[in-house]
Design an enzyme around this catalytic site. Sequence first.
Site, PDB file in Angstrom:
ATOM      1  N   ARG A   1       0.837  -1.198   0.000  1.00  0.00           N
ATOM      2  CA  ARG A   1       0.000   0.000   0.000  1.00  0.00           C
ATOM      3  C   ARG A   1       0.868   1.243   0.000  1.00  0.00           C
ATOM      4  O   ARG A   1       1.980   1.210   0.514  1.00  0.00           O
ATOM      5  CB  ARG A   1      -0.965   0.045   1.186  1.00  0.00           C
ATOM      6  CG  ARG A   1      -0.331   0.157   2.566  1.00  0.00           C
ATOM      7  CD  ARG A   1       0.080   1.539   2.992  1.00  0.00           C
ATOM      8  NE  ARG A   1       0.377   1.582   4.431  1.00  0.00           N
ATOM      9  CZ  ARG A   1       1.134   2.499   5.036  1.00  0.00           C
ATOM     10  NH1 ARG A   1       1.741   3.434   4.316  1.00  0.00           N
ATOM     11  NH2 ARG A   1       1.309   2.483   6.338  1.00  0.00           N
TER      12      ARG A   1
ATOM     13  N   GLU B   1      -6.500   7.247   7.698  1.00  0.00           N
ATOM     14  CA  GLU B   1      -5.392   8.050   8.252  1.00  0.00           C
ATOM     15  C   GLU B   1      -4.860   9.017   7.195  1.00  0.00           C
ATOM     16  O   GLU B   1      -4.506  10.159   7.499  1.00  0.00           O
ATOM     17  CB  GLU B   1      -4.277   7.132   8.727  1.00  0.00           C
ATOM     18  CG  GLU B   1      -3.087   7.902   9.262  1.00  0.00           C
ATOM     19  CD  GLU B   1      -2.006   7.003   9.832  1.00  0.00           C
ATOM     20  OE1 GLU B   1      -2.310   5.866  10.234  1.00  0.00           O
ATOM     21  OE2 GLU B   1      -0.867   7.442   9.853  1.00  0.00           O
TER      22      GLU B   1
ATOM     23  N   ARG C   1      -5.491   5.620   0.680  1.00  0.00           N
ATOM     24  CA  ARG C   1      -4.582   4.478   0.829  1.00  0.00           C
ATOM     25  C   ARG C   1      -4.840   3.606  -0.383  1.00  0.00           C
ATOM     26  O   ARG C   1      -5.957   3.071  -0.527  1.00  0.00           O
ATOM     27  CB  ARG C   1      -4.822   3.718   2.130  1.00  0.00           C
ATOM     28  CG  ARG C   1      -4.284   4.436   3.393  1.00  0.00           C
ATOM     29  CD  ARG C   1      -2.776   4.344   3.460  1.00  0.00           C
ATOM     30  NE  ARG C   1      -2.172   5.156   4.514  1.00  0.00           N
ATOM     31  CZ  ARG C   1      -1.904   4.717   5.751  1.00  0.00           C
ATOM     32  NH1 ARG C   1      -2.230   3.485   6.094  1.00  0.00           N
ATOM     33  NH2 ARG C   1      -1.338   5.517   6.638  1.00  0.00           N
TER      34      ARG C   1
ATOM     35  N   CYS D   1       1.232  11.270   9.299  1.00  0.00           N
ATOM     36  CA  CYS D   1       2.210  10.741  10.260  1.00  0.00           C
ATOM     37  C   CYS D   1       3.598  10.787   9.620  1.00  0.00           C
ATOM     38  O   CYS D   1       3.771  10.294   8.498  1.00  0.00           O
ATOM     39  CB  CYS D   1       1.871   9.326  10.643  1.00  0.00           C
ATOM     40  SG  CYS D   1       3.070   8.605  11.794  1.00  0.00           S
TER      41      CYS D   1
ATOM     42  N   THR E   1       6.052   8.983   9.981  1.00  0.00           N
ATOM     43  CA  THR E   1       6.627   7.657   9.687  1.00  0.00           C
ATOM     44  C   THR E   1       6.292   7.211   8.261  1.00  0.00           C
ATOM     45  O   THR E   1       6.927   6.298   7.748  1.00  0.00           O
ATOM     46  CB  THR E   1       6.071   6.579  10.641  1.00  0.00           C
ATOM     47  OG1 THR E   1       4.655   6.465  10.446  1.00  0.00           O
ATOM     48  CG2 THR E   1       6.383   6.907  12.078  1.00  0.00           C
TER      49      THR E   1
ATOM     50  N   ARG F   1       4.030   0.628   2.473  1.00  0.00           N
ATOM     51  CA  ARG F   1       4.265  -0.525   3.337  1.00  0.00           C
ATOM     52  C   ARG F   1       3.944  -1.769   2.541  1.00  0.00           C
ATOM     53  O   ARG F   1       2.817  -1.950   2.085  1.00  0.00           O
ATOM     54  CB  ARG F   1       3.405  -0.487   4.601  1.00  0.00           C
ATOM     55  CG  ARG F   1       3.913  -1.457   5.677  1.00  0.00           C
ATOM     56  CD  ARG F   1       3.182  -1.230   6.999  1.00  0.00           C
ATOM     57  NE  ARG F   1       1.919  -1.916   6.997  1.00  0.00           N
ATOM     58  CZ  ARG F   1       1.772  -3.200   7.314  1.00  0.00           C
ATOM     59  NH1 ARG F   1       2.820  -3.931   7.659  1.00  0.00           N
ATOM     60  NH2 ARG F   1       0.579  -3.755   7.284  1.00  0.00           N
TER      61      ARG F   1
ATOM     62  N   ARG G   1       4.920  -7.592  12.795  1.00  0.00           N
ATOM     63  CA  ARG G   1       3.673  -7.077  13.367  1.00  0.00           C
ATOM     64  C   ARG G   1       2.630  -8.163  13.462  1.00  0.00           C
ATOM     65  O   ARG G   1       2.775  -9.257  12.918  1.00  0.00           O
ATOM     66  CB  ARG G   1       3.130  -5.946  12.461  1.00  0.00           C
ATOM     67  CG  ARG G   1       3.970  -4.715  12.457  1.00  0.00           C
ATOM     68  CD  ARG G   1       3.644  -3.716  11.382  1.00  0.00           C
ATOM     69  NE  ARG G   1       2.242  -3.426  11.183  1.00  0.00           N
ATOM     70  CZ  ARG G   1       1.816  -2.228  10.775  1.00  0.00           C
ATOM     71  NH1 ARG G   1       2.687  -1.249  10.575  1.00  0.00           N
ATOM     72  NH2 ARG G   1       0.550  -1.997  10.553  1.00  0.00           N
TER      73      ARG G   1
ATOM     74  N   GLU H   1      -1.966  -2.482  12.770  1.00  0.00           N
ATOM     75  CA  GLU H   1      -1.041  -1.946  13.756  1.00  0.00           C
ATOM     76  C   GLU H   1      -1.528  -2.223  15.180  1.00  0.00           C
ATOM     77  O   GLU H   1      -2.735  -2.227  15.434  1.00  0.00           O
ATOM     78  CB  GLU H   1      -0.981  -0.439  13.552  1.00  0.00           C
ATOM     79  CG  GLU H   1       0.122   0.222  14.291  1.00  0.00           C
ATOM     80  CD  GLU H   1       0.307   1.625  13.802  1.00  0.00           C
ATOM     81  OE1 GLU H   1      -0.620   2.189  13.214  1.00  0.00           O
ATOM     82  OE2 GLU H   1       1.394   2.155  13.977  1.00  0.00           O
TER      83      GLU H   1
HETATM   84  P1  ADP Z   1      -1.560  -0.082   6.839  1.00  0.00           P
HETATM   85  O1  ADP Z   1      -0.191  -0.549   6.462  1.00  0.00           O
HETATM   86  O2  ADP Z   1      -2.334   0.418   5.657  1.00  0.00           O
HETATM   87  O3  ADP Z   1      -1.560   0.801   8.026  1.00  0.00           O
HETATM   88  P2  ADP Z   1      -2.515  -2.078   8.608  1.00  0.00           P
HETATM   89  O4  ADP Z   1      -1.266  -2.718   9.019  1.00  0.00           O
HETATM   90  O5  ADP Z   1      -3.226  -1.146   9.527  1.00  0.00           O
HETATM   91  O6  ADP Z   1      -2.355  -1.372   7.205  1.00  0.00           O
HETATM   92  O7  ADP Z   1      -3.529  -3.233   8.176  1.00  0.00           O
HETATM   93  C1  ADP Z   1      -4.744  -2.852   7.620  1.00  0.00           C
HETATM   94  C2  ADP Z   1      -5.460  -4.124   7.256  1.00  0.00           C
HETATM   95  O8  ADP Z   1      -4.691  -4.778   6.219  1.00  0.00           O
HETATM   96  C3  ADP Z   1      -5.521  -5.100   8.448  1.00  0.00           C
HETATM   97  O9  ADP Z   1      -6.772  -5.737   8.418  1.00  0.00           O
HETATM   98  C4  ADP Z   1      -4.432  -6.107   8.132  1.00  0.00           C
HETATM   99  O10 ADP Z   1      -4.759  -7.370   8.615  1.00  0.00           O
HETATM  100  C5  ADP Z   1      -4.438  -6.109   6.603  1.00  0.00           C
HETATM  101  N1  ADP Z   1      -3.159  -6.535   6.051  1.00  0.00           N
HETATM  102  C6  ADP Z   1      -1.955  -5.942   6.179  1.00  0.00           C
HETATM  103  N2  ADP Z   1      -1.016  -6.661   5.540  1.00  0.00           N
HETATM  104  C7  ADP Z   1      -1.653  -7.738   4.980  1.00  0.00           C
HETATM  105  C8  ADP Z   1      -1.246  -8.860   4.192  1.00  0.00           C
HETATM  106  N3  ADP Z   1       0.026  -9.027   3.810  1.00  0.00           N
HETATM  107  N4  ADP Z   1      -2.199  -9.761   3.810  1.00  0.00           N
HETATM  108  C9  ADP Z   1      -3.495  -9.592   4.172  1.00  0.00           C
HETATM  109  N5  ADP Z   1      -3.944  -8.563   4.908  1.00  0.00           N
HETATM  110  C10 ADP Z   1      -3.035  -7.641   5.307  1.00  0.00           C
HETATM  111  N1  DAR Z   2       0.425   5.019  17.007  1.00  0.00           N
HETATM  112  C1  DAR Z   2       1.122   6.223  16.610  1.00  0.00           C
HETATM  113  C2  DAR Z   2       1.463   6.188  15.100  1.00  0.00           C
HETATM  114  C3  DAR Z   2       2.723   5.461  14.758  1.00  0.00           C
HETATM  115  C4  DAR Z   2       2.884   5.125  13.298  1.00  0.00           C
HETATM  116  N2  DAR Z   2       1.673   4.444  12.751  1.00  0.00           N
HETATM  117  C5  DAR Z   2       0.815   5.057  11.968  1.00  0.00           C
HETATM  118  N3  DAR Z   2       1.020   6.240  11.458  1.00  0.00           N
HETATM  119  N4  DAR Z   2      -0.312   4.412  11.641  1.00  0.00           N
HETATM  120  C6  DAR Z   2       2.348   6.359  17.486  1.00  0.00           C
HETATM  121  O1  DAR Z   2       2.846   7.452  17.594  1.00  0.00           O
HETATM  122  O2  DAR Z   2       2.767   5.338  18.021  1.00  0.00           O
END
Ligand code: ADP
Ligand code: DAR
Length: 346
Positions: free
Chosen positions: A114, A213, A217, A259, A261, A268, A297, A302
């Site tokens: 993404r 966020e 996305r 953010c 980061t 990501r 993770r 997250e």
């Molecule tokens: P972002 O990187 O957009 O912040 P998150 O880590 O918050 O995404 O995950 C958002 C959704 O995407 C969650 O439901 C997570 O389980 C899903 N997700 C993230 N990576 C994968 C993957 N490799 N395969 C399937 N689902 C994923």
């Molecule tokens: N939870 C916030 C955000 C950290 C990075 N993750 C984002 N942007 N989704 C923190 O300051 O820990």
Amino acid sequence: MTEKYPDSLKGSKSLLAKYLTPEMFEELKDKKTSNGFTLSDAINSGVQNPDSGIGVYAGDEESYEVFAPLFDKIIEDYHGFTKNDKHISNLNPNDLDALNPDSNGEYILSTRIRVGRNVADIPLGTAILKDQRQKIEKDVSKVLISFSGSLAGKYYPLNNMSEADSQSLIAEHFLFKAGDRFLEAAGLNKDWPNARGIFHNDDKTFLVWINEEDELRIISMQAGGDIKEVFTRLTTAIAEIQKSVKFAYDEHLGFITSCPTNLGTALRASVHIKLPKLGENMDEFKSIADKHNVQIRGIHGEHSDSEGGVYDISNKRRLGVSEVECVQDMYDGVVALIKREKELSL
Ligand code: ADP
Ligand code: DAR
């Protein structure tokens, strides 16, 4: 406006607490951007949530200048990126060396890549006005539903989505959860769920989240480990959207995000991967991850946990490296982790 240095930062381990000294606080506390975004707005998430890792969000592109003494320190610490560095972008999938590392499907359940994008010349989600957010939903969803071929799909506003459908899409990992306390305190959940929604193509391999966020996305995902195919679809989709939507971009910071980061590529790249043996040897697991600039993770986004020996492995670097390098980081880390998992399984 916060008149005095926030007490909650005194016990916090966030980068905000590390770099916002009382002297810097006095220097910045009365400053605001042309959108009226203040230091208090920028640090509220970290003040309300002392367990934040970072603790600060930008309200607009200008925030990175107006509050530069704070943001520059955090950006340098997190990304190893200094004021004099320039971001480089490379979205050419031909430059990615990523033969499927798990063609037998023994380890990788799914791959997702993404990028975050925000619309140029208007505030970020943290400072956007309701009508501006509604215009983004209207304009961007109109572009997306015009796509044909493999990108063709439908837009689903959260406003009209049943709780059952929302929970089902979240459980299938397609949809974002309602904003967590960090996003809440950053102001990113204002007017929720108004003007939020998800577009996805018929195969649910190309998705766009609107006004989570970040304002967009853009996501490519599929079962298995064909990382190059996922990246190729993503770059095609980004190019199509970019024909109609101007993204906030800076030659120093790359693609602008709320953010810090996510600055730079805002990319990501992750796999959900079965590594039960390494899961029993977390020190070694973390050591291999650190060596390859990848992070470990949980599988529900997250701040979630791994389940059944399945982990989310993704690139850590986003700024000062290109999109191809981010995906290469994840790929190389996954190859090393699979190699070690096989050795531990002998
Ligand atoms: P972002 O990187 O957009 O912040 P998150 O880590 O918050 O995404 O995950 C958002 C959704 O995407 C969650 O439901 C997570 O389980 C899903 N997700 C993230 N990576 C994968 C993957 N490799 N395969 C399937 N689902 C994923
Ligand atoms: N939870 C916030 C955000 C950290 C990075 N993750 C984002 N942007 N989704 C923190 O300051 O820990």
